[in-house]
Design a protein around this motif. Structure first.
Motif, short mmCIF file in Angstrom:
data_model
loop_
_atom_site.label_atom_id
_atom_site.label_comp_id
_atom_site.label_asym_id
_atom_site.label_seq_id
_atom_site.Cartn_x
_atom_site.Cartn_y
_atom_site.Cartn_z
N ARG A 30 -2.57 -22.56 -2.31
CA ARG A 30 -2.50 -23.94 -1.83
C ARG A 30 -2.69 -24.88 -3.03
NH1 ARG A 30 -3.85 -23.29 3.84
NH2 ARG A 30 -3.09 -21.19 4.33
N PRO A 31 -1.60 -25.44 -3.57
CA PRO A 31 -1.73 -26.35 -4.72
C PRO A 31 -2.56 -27.59 -4.38
CG PRO A 31 0.56 -25.66 -4.42
CD PRO A 31 -0.19 -25.22 -3.19
N ALA A 32 -3.11 -28.20 -5.41
CA ALA A 32 -3.94 -29.40 -5.24
C ALA A 32 -3.19 -30.44 -4.41
CB ALA A 32 -4.31 -29.97 -6.60
N GLY A 33 -3.89 -31.00 -3.44
CA GLY A 33 -3.34 -32.08 -2.63
C GLY A 33 -2.62 -31.62 -1.37
N THR A 34 -2.21 -30.37 -1.31
CA THR A 34 -1.42 -29.92 -0.17
C THR A 34 -2.25 -29.69 1.08
OG1 THR A 34 -1.56 -27.59 -0.86
CG2 THR A 34 0.32 -28.88 -1.66
N THR A 35 -3.57 -29.59 0.94
CA THR A 35 -4.43 -29.39 2.10
C THR A 35 -5.23 -30.64 2.46
OG1 THR A 35 -6.31 -28.56 0.81
CG2 THR A 35 -4.66 -26.94 1.53
N THR B 205 -9.81 -34.35 -0.20
CA THR B 205 -8.67 -33.98 -1.04
C THR B 205 -8.31 -32.51 -0.89
OG1 THR B 205 -10.14 -33.57 -2.93
CG2 THR B 205 -9.18 -35.77 -2.74
N THR B 206 -9.27 -31.69 -0.49
CA THR B 206 -9.05 -30.28 -0.15
C THR B 206 -9.73 -30.00 1.18
OG1 THR B 206 -8.98 -29.57 -2.47
CG2 THR B 206 -9.51 -27.89 -0.83
N TYR B 207 -9.01 -29.36 2.08
CA TYR B 207 -9.56 -29.06 3.40
C TYR B 207 -9.02 -27.72 3.85
CZ TYR B 207 -11.19 -30.05 8.21
OH TYR B 207 -11.85 -30.04 9.42
N VAL B 208 -9.87 -26.70 3.79
CA VAL B 208 -9.52 -25.36 4.26
C VAL B 208 -10.55 -24.97 5.31
CG1 VAL B 208 -9.26 -22.94 3.66
CG2 VAL B 208 -8.50 -24.70 2.05
N ASP B 209 -10.10 -24.66 6.51
CA ASP B 209 -10.99 -24.20 7.56
C ASP B 209 -10.45 -22.88 8.11
OD1 ASP B 209 -8.81 -25.01 9.03
OD2 ASP B 209 -9.90 -26.46 10.26
N PRO B 210 -11.21 -22.19 8.96
CA PRO B 210 -10.71 -20.91 9.47
C PRO B 210 -9.36 -21.01 10.17
CG PRO B 210 -13.07 -21.07 9.85
CD PRO B 210 -12.62 -22.42 9.34
#
Length: 292
Positions: free
Chosen positions: A8-13, A19-24
């Protein structure tokens, strides 16, 4: 090859002010989360922790974290390449406010969990700085949220600094099967590179016929690699650019532990370290003495 399901490149999430958001849910797994929050001077951010426990970790700058009637003042640091930082743990089912007088960037490492532990402050002086490997496999590990260092319900989190030209996360290892000597943990790698043009490389490859995670990614500051399973390593810092990554881990194992298995094709490398010195550039820094 780069599989965008796991890179996941910077900014895509970016989402909900992060600026970064990854959850289950977005990762397609059960436990591990990462958010990166950028605050302007004087800005305040509020969140509910929901079913997850979190560590608020300054990447650059300081902040105040308010939770359960307490406020923790985090001195933070200039950057991830300049020093160990203090941090705050906040439990599940809590309302949290993060305020930064001078602005900064803050990682929120999270894990779904069952038990609600007390909100706490973690001083920088209490973070063990470990030198791991030897020669060109030398790296520094800041064990702020390691299982043997800081109490949490499921969350495990550490920082790794790799001097330019070195390889870390080597020999390649895995933790995707619950068995004696190995725990099952999902893992997030979040990268920062010293230098605006700096790059690094991350490899992940299948550990068995039922595991298909396969990544060869050129990584830059703010990029994320997701590792649900598979052999991971090396993490390569190109010459001229030191590399940092933040590891976030959690999983279904009944015991909160980081137990790994080396790829047998490369495990012999560990046996060569006794005849090699640790890279003289390490540690890049040490934890401060005494309370902050």
């Amino acid at each position: 090859m780069t599989d965008n399901a796991f890179y996941r490149p910077a900014g895509t999430t970016a989402r909900d002010g992060y600026t970064t958001y990854v959850d289950p849910e977005s990762a397609g797994w059960g436990y591990s989360s990462l958010r990166v929050l950028e605050l302007a001077a004087g800005e305040r951010h509020e969140l509910s922790t929901g079913d997850s426990e979190w560590i608020v970790l300054p990447l650059a700058g300081g902040c105040e974290v308010s939770c359960d009637g307490e406020t923790f003042r985090l001195d933070g640091r200039e950057s991830v390449f300049k020093g160990v930082t203090d941090f705050a743990y906040v439990p599940r089912d809590a309302d949290v406010a993060i305020t930064s007088a001078e602005g900064g960037r803050f990682a929120l490492t999270g894990a779904k969990c069952e038990n609600r532990l007390p909100a706490r402050y973690g001083p920088a002086s209490g973070v063990p700085v470990e030198l791991r490997g030897a020669g060109q496999a030398s790296r520094q590990v800041n064990n702020f949220g390691a299982a043997h260092v800081f109490e949490a319900d499921r969350l495990i989190a550490v920082e790794v600094l790799t001097p330019s030209g070195n390889w870390s996360s080597f020999p390649p290892h895995k933790h995707d099967t619950e068995r004696e000597g190995e725990s099952q943990l999902e893992e997030i790698y979040y990268f920062e590179i010293a230098g605006a043009e700096g790059v690094g490389y991350q490899r992940v490859y299948p550990s068995g016929p039922d595991h298909t995670t396969d990544v060869l990614a050129e990584v830059r500051g703010g990029d994320v690699v997701l590792i649900p399973d598979g052999w991971h390593g090396p993490s390569m810092a190109v010459p001229g650019y030191d590399m940092y990554y933040l590891n976030v881990m959690a999983g279904p194992s009944p015991d909160r532990a980081w137990l790994i298995c080396d790829d047998p094709a490369h495990a012999w490398v560990r046996g060569t370290w006794g005849d090699q010195p640790v890279d003289s550039r390490l540690p890049l820094y040490t934890a401060p003495e005494g309370d902050q």
